[in-house]
Design a protein around this motif. Structure first.
Motif, PDB file in Angstrom:
ATOM      1  N   THR A 630       6.264  29.312  78.067  1.00  0.00           N
ATOM      2  CA  THR A 630       4.858  29.161  78.799  1.00  0.00           C
ATOM      3  C   THR A 630       3.809  28.633  77.705  1.00  0.00           C
ATOM      4  OG1 THR A 630       5.416  30.847  80.075  1.00  0.00           O
ATOM      5  CG2 THR A 630       2.914  30.236  79.899  1.00  0.00           C
ATOM      6  N   PRO A 631       2.995  27.428  78.066  1.00  0.00           N
ATOM      7  CA  PRO A 631       2.125  27.146  77.082  1.00  0.00           C
ATOM      8  C   PRO A 631       0.842  27.713  76.850  1.00  0.00           C
ATOM      9  CG  PRO A 631       2.032  25.592  79.024  1.00  0.00           C
ATOM     10  CD  PRO A 631       3.425  26.737  79.085  1.00  0.00           C
ATOM     11  N   GLY A 632       0.025  27.413  76.059  1.00  0.00           N
ATOM     12  CA  GLY A 632      -1.392  28.186  75.986  1.00  0.00           C
ATOM     13  C   GLY A 632      -1.144  29.477  74.929  1.00  0.00           C
ATOM     14  N   LEU A 633      -2.300  29.977  74.498  1.00  0.00           N
ATOM     15  CA  LEU A 633      -2.308  31.224  73.774  1.00  0.00           C
ATOM     16  C   LEU A 633      -2.455  32.562  74.496  1.00  0.00           C
ATOM     17  CD1 LEU A 633      -4.317  29.822  70.672  1.00  0.00           C
ATOM     18  CD2 LEU A 633      -1.930  30.257  70.884  1.00  0.00           C
ATOM     19  N   THR A 634      -2.611  32.407  75.637  1.00  0.00           N
ATOM     20  CA  THR A 634      -2.515  33.649  76.478  1.00  0.00           C
ATOM     21  C   THR A 634      -1.304  34.589  76.507  1.00  0.00           C
ATOM     22  OG1 THR A 634      -4.437  32.994  77.857  1.00  0.00           O
ATOM     23  CG2 THR A 634      -3.333  35.071  78.635  1.00  0.00           C
ATOM     24  N   GLY A 635      -0.071  33.756  76.654  1.00  0.00           N
ATOM     25  CA  GLY A 635       1.055  34.269  76.680  1.00  0.00           C
ATOM     26  C   GLY A 635       1.721  34.671  78.003  1.00  0.00           C
ATOM     27  N   ILE A 636       2.781  35.247  78.148  1.00  0.00           N
ATOM     28  CA  ILE A 636       3.201  35.727  79.424  1.00  0.00           C
ATOM     29  C   ILE A 636       2.745  37.311  79.793  1.00  0.00           C
ATOM     30  CG2 ILE A 636       5.268  34.263  79.445  1.00  0.00           C
ATOM     31  CD1 ILE A 636       6.702  36.752  78.417  1.00  0.00           C
ATOM     32  N   ALA A 637       2.191  37.627  78.957  1.00  0.00           N
ATOM     33  CA  ALA A 637       1.573  38.977  79.087  1.00  0.00           C
ATOM     34  C   ALA A 637       0.337  39.389  77.966  1.00  0.00           C
ATOM     35  CB  ALA A 637       2.345  40.202  78.834  1.00  0.00           C
ATOM     36  N   PHE A 638      -0.628  39.670  78.494  1.00  0.00           N
ATOM     37  CA  PHE A 638      -1.887  39.927  77.724  1.00  0.00           C
ATOM     38  C   PHE A 638      -2.728  41.013  78.080  1.00  0.00           C
ATOM     39  CE2 PHE A 638      -6.742  38.635  76.897  1.00  0.00           C
ATOM     40  CZ  PHE A 638      -6.643  39.114  75.596  1.00  0.00           C
ATOM     41  N   TRP A 639      -2.952  41.949  77.078  1.00  0.00           N
ATOM     42  CA  TRP A 639      -3.220  43.174  77.645  1.00  0.00           C
ATOM     43  C   TRP A 639      -4.823  43.335  76.495  1.00  0.00           C
ATOM     44  CZ3 TRP A 639       2.013  43.816  76.873  1.00  0.00           C
ATOM     45  CH2 TRP A 639       2.808  43.910  78.144  1.00  0.00           C
ATOM     46  N   LEU A 759      13.554  35.723  61.396  1.00  0.00           N
ATOM     47  CA  LEU A 759      12.138  36.331  61.796  1.00  0.00           C
ATOM     48  C   LEU A 759      11.130  36.136  60.968  1.00  0.00           C
ATOM     49  CD1 LEU A 759      13.604  40.106  62.570  1.00  0.00           C
ATOM     50  CD2 LEU A 759      13.109  38.215  64.269  1.00  0.00           C
ATOM     51  N   ARG A 760       9.882  35.819  61.540  1.00  0.00           N
ATOM     52  CA  ARG A 760       8.732  35.658  60.775  1.00  0.00           C
ATOM     53  C   ARG A 760       7.455  36.438  61.163  1.00  0.00           C
ATOM     54  NH1 ARG A 760      10.389  30.105  62.300  1.00  0.00           N
ATOM     55  NH2 ARG A 760       8.826  30.043  63.825  1.00  0.00           N
ATOM     56  N   LEU A 761       6.955  37.042  59.967  1.00  0.00           N
ATOM     57  CA  LEU A 761       5.711  37.923  60.366  1.00  0.00           C
ATOM     58  C   LEU A 761       4.514  36.965  59.768  1.00  0.00           C
ATOM     59  CD1 LEU A 761       4.473  40.649  60.815  1.00  0.00           C
ATOM     60  CD2 LEU A 761       4.559  41.070  58.182  1.00  0.00           C
ATOM     61  N   TYR A 762       3.374  37.214  60.311  1.00  0.00           N
ATOM     62  CA  TYR A 762       2.305  36.531  59.664  1.00  0.00           C
ATOM     63  C   TYR A 762       0.835  37.682  60.052  1.00  0.00           C
ATOM     64  CZ  TYR A 762       4.053  31.913  61.058  1.00  0.00           C
ATOM     65  OH  TYR A 762       4.888  30.725  61.193  1.00  0.00           O
ATOM     66  N   VAL A 763       0.224  37.617  59.079  1.00  0.00           N
ATOM     67  CA  VAL A 763      -0.828  38.873  58.798  1.00  0.00           C
ATOM     68  C   VAL A 763      -2.161  38.031  58.615  1.00  0.00           C
ATOM     69  CG1 VAL A 763      -1.627  40.652  57.599  1.00  0.00           C
ATOM     70  CG2 VAL A 763       0.604  40.375  57.815  1.00  0.00           C
ATOM     71  N   ASP A 764      -2.998  38.328  59.551  1.00  0.00           N
ATOM     72  CA  ASP A 764      -4.592  37.482  59.428  1.00  0.00           C
ATOM     73  C   ASP A 764      -4.093  36.086  59.660  1.00  0.00           C
ATOM     74  OD1 ASP A 764      -5.540  40.112  59.851  1.00  0.00           O
ATOM     75  OD2 ASP A 764      -5.894  40.273  57.584  1.00  0.00           O
ATOM     76  N   SER A 814       3.801  28.394  66.909  1.00  0.00           N
ATOM     77  CA  SER A 814       3.596  27.624  65.709  1.00  0.00           C
ATOM     78  C   SER A 814       2.595  28.368  64.715  1.00  0.00           C
ATOM     79  CB  SER A 814       3.465  26.216  66.067  1.00  0.00           C
ATOM     80  OG  SER A 814       1.910  26.187  66.558  1.00  0.00           O
ATOM     81  N   ALA A 815       2.716  27.908  63.410  1.00  0.00           N
ATOM     82  CA  ALA A 815       1.832  28.196  62.475  1.00  0.00           C
ATOM     83  C   ALA A 815       0.395  27.905  62.805  1.00  0.00           C
ATOM     84  CB  ALA A 815       2.181  27.884  61.191  1.00  0.00           C
ATOM     85  N   ASP A 816       0.099  26.774  63.590  1.00  0.00           N
ATOM     86  CA  ASP A 816      -1.240  26.271  63.711  1.00  0.00           C
ATOM     87  C   ASP A 816      -1.825  27.187  64.872  1.00  0.00           C
ATOM     88  OD1 ASP A 816      -1.321  24.514  61.965  1.00  0.00           O
ATOM     89  OD2 ASP A 816      -0.784  22.839  63.258  1.00  0.00           O
ATOM     90  N   GLU A 817      -0.918  27.414  65.796  1.00  0.00           N
ATOM     91  CA  GLU A 817      -1.457  28.315  66.938  1.00  0.00           C
ATOM     92  C   GLU A 817      -1.545  29.788  66.547  1.00  0.00           C
ATOM     93  OE1 GLU A 817       1.059  26.780  71.044  1.00  0.00           O
ATOM     94  OE2 GLU A 817       2.279  27.730  69.486  1.00  0.00           O
ATOM     95  N   ILE A 818      -0.826  30.379  65.786  1.00  0.00           N
ATOM     96  CA  ILE A 818      -1.186  31.554  65.036  1.00  0.00           C
ATOM     97  C   ILE A 818      -2.379  31.637  64.463  1.00  0.00           C
ATOM     98  CG2 ILE A 818      -0.477  33.549  63.372  1.00  0.00           C
ATOM     99  CD1 ILE A 818       2.456  32.522  64.138  1.00  0.00           C
ATOM    100  N   SER A 819      -2.834  30.712  63.704  1.00  0.00           N
ATOM    101  CA  SER A 819      -3.788  30.612  63.074  1.00  0.00           C
ATOM    102  C   SER A 819      -5.255  30.548  63.983  1.00  0.00           C
ATOM    103  CB  SER A 819      -4.033  29.362  62.105  1.00  0.00           C
ATOM    104  OG  SER A 819      -5.378  29.262  61.460  1.00  0.00           O
ATOM    105  N   GLN A 820      -5.018  29.804  65.168  1.00  0.00           N
ATOM    106  CA  GLN A 820      -6.023  29.643  66.266  1.00  0.00           C
ATOM    107  C   GLN A 820      -6.295  30.924  66.867  1.00  0.00           C
ATOM    108  OE1 GLN A 820      -5.258  26.420  68.697  1.00  0.00           O
ATOM    109  NE2 GLN A 820      -4.384  25.103  67.299  1.00  0.00           N
ATOM    110  N   LEU A 821      -5.166  31.763  67.229  1.00  0.00           N
ATOM    111  CA  LEU A 821      -5.105  33.005  67.891  1.00  0.00           C
ATOM    112  C   LEU A 821      -6.003  33.869  66.957  1.00  0.00           C
ATOM    113  CD1 LEU A 821      -4.350  34.533  70.139  1.00  0.00           C
ATOM    114  CD2 LEU A 821      -2.160  35.470  69.066  1.00  0.00           C
ATOM    115  N   TYR A 822      -5.784  33.837  65.624  1.00  0.00           N
ATOM    116  CA  TYR A 822      -6.448  34.915  64.919  1.00  0.00           C
ATOM    117  C   TYR A 822      -7.827  34.453  64.705  1.00  0.00           C
ATOM    118  CZ  TYR A 822      -8.303  36.607  60.345  1.00  0.00           C
ATOM    119  OH  TYR A 822      -8.856  37.265  59.093  1.00  0.00           O
TER     120      TYR A 822
END
Length: 826
Positions: A630-639, A759-764, A814-822
């Protein structure tokens, strides 16, 4: 089934006329077992808690009578095993020259063993006996008398007729001494040995030995003389050892004939069925071996070798030996992953862990047939390799591995589990390099293992240096710098050596090759079964106990099927199952500690092991490409958790409090349950959340997870064992580099990437850690949960903190998406 029954049903027996090698036919160089040496009476064997089939065969007249040095043989020799006088010693005590000691011990069984007749530990001890030099040896008229000790644990002093002739430190290597000048003119000669063994009270290498067994993974110690003592006449200028290195691509054998003394010496070496070479002693020579028959587990062909030491045209010494032509290396498989090769072809090393302990002789097998028996079982069970676990065996063990056709991964015996004290480190390294030197010519040994699970390791940098130095000493073999580098006391991966080695119980482990290093599962398995009247302590344990033999067999077969998957998806080149026999309270063997009972259906064991070797051939598996998701940064579930749980159900205490963005949920023993599995764990996925910890101690805390059948399918977590954030599977963690602060908000994203197998972990918003996770996951079976995990079927690892803004994705962000989400704060 009894040991005898097993042997008749499965074991590949080896007779003296075996055609795999002409070695036994070379009667000119193979001494027969030495006759018993008369000694003082009064010896009585102790009673072990359980006895092997060979216990009753041992006595004063046949204590390991076989020639102890198969790779360098001379026809004249005399065995000094048998009954010796024995006495407890004190530090600084005078040598008891000419005095009778009060007890009797059977050499070469360690004093703690029942077969020794002492059956107790002493920190310090005296051994005494007399011997007579055969008149035909002509010692003193051109010949010297050489005294050989296979091993004495740990510090030794040797006296002949009251004269100290040598000292030695080290419990796993042999030592020799020329005693000619200490002999009297004739008649009986007095031999006294002093030994001190403080075992785990010092920093000395000890392997699994402890002064007191912990009824766990450490066992009864073995002190004093524990390998054969013998003597032989040798010329003043003689051959002391041979360094033999096959070079299969070049079609030759590199040979160095090491000598004791003299200048202008030459050597002539000839291989039966091969070439010959003449040249200077103590130099590297090349013996041609065109069209050689190659040694392998399927065809362990060995060549006889005769070596003459010449002064001018006169032969001054003559020895027999043997070797196999084989080449160990690495090469990429069809899937591009680096794998282990034998003779240029990929060969999966399916190995058994062998610790080399016996209930009657402890460190010393009761007989040579017993020593051979364990290795015969490895072959019968379909294994092609053995890991000799933090112990060094007598030479005849390696001879039988050569003869039977088993690839040996040789460990260095570890010191205590903590870092080796600074003043013992040089000794550890010296013993490691001596182990390599003494065993550099055995055909079966294909890898050296300096460290196990960080035991004794004092720094990652020194581990890497030591691996480099071992490789420089022996470039022809693999170096596994650190077996179980992911485990226990490890200081982390040094990046050195030829091997990445993970341990995982029950496993198998799933590391992936990287750069110029192959990957192996260094230990896995450990399924156990209790067998009444065949347990050392009458009880024991394993990593997982089973109720009966059919269940144990089924567990083994299923576990080994997973080895095939690990080989295909991750690219492991070897797997080592724990273990060939029970040892004391460890009940995870194929056989009981006394070797009397087989605990599995051995035919099923053999079938799955052979299947692994055949199918784990480097062809790999085509990793399926995941759907786009699913595209976008909302995801298939958002709480958002802003005053509403949404589709989540709170369980226990889960109040709303101030969050990172609006409100969040404070969890301390409570959790939030999605009521279904939101993520398809058989494909790619990502989980993101803001979290603030109320504590950061040694307890695990799960932020987001999804229940599996027994464990969570994944854990986005705080790892209490590491005191860092992690994205984890059970036994695999992608870790952040530093400990988090209590009371501070962090943005965590865990990514499962099936294509890269990690597995990858991203912090901040930044990549914080990666871990190999190449094994395919099963389809989901349990609910997605926020604030706790599942392990061993139990709800565990409750979050003590506040969680906010939870997103789930059906793809690897992707790394860019995770940076944007943060940056968005969501």
């Amino acid at each position: 089934m009894s040991a005898a029954g097993i042997a008749s049903a499965l074991v590949l027996t080896v007779s003296s006329s075996a055609t795999a090698s002409g070695f036994h036919d070379s009667t000119a160089f193979i001494p027969q077992p030495a006759p018993a040496i008369p000694a003082a009476g009064g010896w009585h064997a102790g009673i072990p808690p359980i006895a092997t089939p060979w216990t009753g065969e041992v006595g004063p007249g046949n204590a390991l009578p076989e020639y102890p040095r198969p790779q360098l043989t001379r026809p004249k020799w005399q065995n000094l095993n048998g009954v010796w006088e024995f006495g407890k010693a004190a530090a600084g005590e005078a040598v008891p020259t000419g005095k009778t000691l009060g007890e009797r011990v059977l050499v070469p069984y360690p004093i703690e063993s029942a077969l020794s007749g002492i059956q107790r530990h002493e920190d310090r001890m005296w051994y005494r006996r007399t011997f007579t030099v055969p008149a035909g040896w002509k010692v003193g008229s051109g010949n010297r008398l050489q005294l050989h000790f296979g091993a004495v644990d740990y510090d030794a002093k040797v006296f002949v007729n009251g004269t100290q002739v040598t000292t030695h430190r080290g419990g796993y290597d042999g030592f020799d001494v020329d005693v000619t000048d200490a002999l009297t003119a004739g008649g009986p000669q007095e031999l006294i040995v002093w030994a001190e063994d403080l075992t785990d009270a010092t920093g000395q290498p000890i392997g699994k030995q402890r002064r007191t067994s912990d009824r766990g993974i450490f066992y009864q110690g073995s002190s004093g003389i524990w390998r054969t003592v013998w003597m032989e006449p040798v010329p003043a200028a003689s051959i002391t050892s041979l360094t033999l290195t096959p070079n299969v691509p070049a079609g030759n054998l590199k040979i160095k004939v090491n000598t004791s003394a003299g200048t202008g010496l030459r050597v002539r070496a000839a291989a039966r069925g091969g070439g010959s070479v003449t040249g200077a002693a103590d130099t590297d020579l090349t013996l041609p071996m065109p069209h050689a028959k190659l040694w392998s587990p399927d065809n362990p062909y060995l060549y006889d070798l005769s070596v003459e030491l010449l002064r001018g045209n006169k032969t001054v010494d003559l020895v027999g030996s043997y070797f196999g032509m084989r080449q160990i290396g690495t090469a990429p498989g069809a899937d591009g992953k680096l794998r282990i090769t034998l003779n240029g072809k990929i060969l999966f090393n399916m190995a058994n862990l062998d610790q080399g302990f016996w209930p009657d002789g402890l460190y010393t097998a009761p007989t040579d047939d017993a020593l051979k028996w364990d290795l015969q079982q490895d072959k019968a069970l379909g294994f092609n390799a053995v890991r000799k676990h933090i112990k060094v065996e007598p030479d005849r063990w390696y001879y039988w591995a050569d003869k039977l056709g088993l690839l040996v991964w040789q460990d260095m015996p570890a010191a205590n589990t903590g870092p080796i004290p600074a003043d013992w480190r040089a000794q550890f390294e010296a013993e490691l390099h001596e182990m390599v030197r003494e065993h550099q010519s055995w055909t079966s040994i294909v890898a050296w293992v300096p460290f196990n699970e960080g035991w004794g390791e004092w720094s990652k940098e020194d581990t890497g240096r030591i691996a480099d130095e071992v490789k420089a000493q022996d470039p022809a073999r693999l170096v596994n710098a650190h077996s179980g580098v992911n485990c226990c006391n490890s200081h982390g991966d040094s990046g050195r050596g030829d091997v990445i080695d993970f341990h995982q119980y029950l496993g198998p482990a799933t590391p992936a090759p990287s750069g110029n290093r192959v990957a192996i599962d260094g230990e896995h398995g450990g399924f156990g079964l209790k067998v009444s009247n065949h347990m050392w302590f009458g009880d024991g344990q394993a990593y997982e106990m089973e109720p009966d033999s059919p269940t144990l067999t089924a567990k083994y077969v299923a576990n080994q099927e997973a080895v095939i998957t690990s080989a295909k998806f991750c690219g492991i080149s070897a797997a080592i199952y724990t273990q060939i026999t029970d040892v004391e309270a460890e009940l995870n063997g194929f056989f009981t500690y006394d070797r009397q009972v087989a605990k599995m259906d051995l035919r099923q064991v053999r079938a799955i092991n052979q299947k692994i070797i055949k199918q784990a051939d480097g062809s790999g598996a085509n990793v399926p490409q995941p759907p786009a998701g699913t595209p976008g940064l909302t995801g298939i579930a958002f709480w958002p958790l802003d005053g509403s749980y949404g589709s989540l159900t709170p369980v226990g205490n889960a109040p709303f409090v101030e969050g990172h963005n609006g409100q969040g949920v404070d969890l301390n023993g409570g959790f939030l349950d999605a009521g279904k599995p939101v993520l398809n764990t058989a494909s790619d996925y990502s989980a993101a959340a803001w979290v603030k910890l109320d504590k950061a101690d040694g307890a695990f805390q799960t932020v987001v997870g999804q229940d599996g059948a027994s464990n969570s399918d994944f854990y986005l977590q705080y790892s209490g064992a590491d005191q860092r954030f992690a994205m984890s599977f059970a036994g695999v963690r992608a870790l952040a580099p530093v400990k988090p602060e209590v009371g501070r908000w962090y943005h965590l994203v865990g990514v499962r990437d099936t294509v890269k197998g990690e597995l990858r972990l991203y912090v901040d918003g930044r990549l914080a850690g990666t871990a190999s996770a190449c094994m395919p996951q099963a389809a989901p079976t349990g609910n997605t949960v926020i604030g706790r995990g599942k392990y061993g079927g139990n709800q565990v690892d409750f979050l003590d903190g506040t969680v906010d803004q939870v997103h789930l994705y059906d793809r690897a962000l992707s790394a860019d998406e995770i940076s944007q989400l943060y940056a968005s704060g969501e």
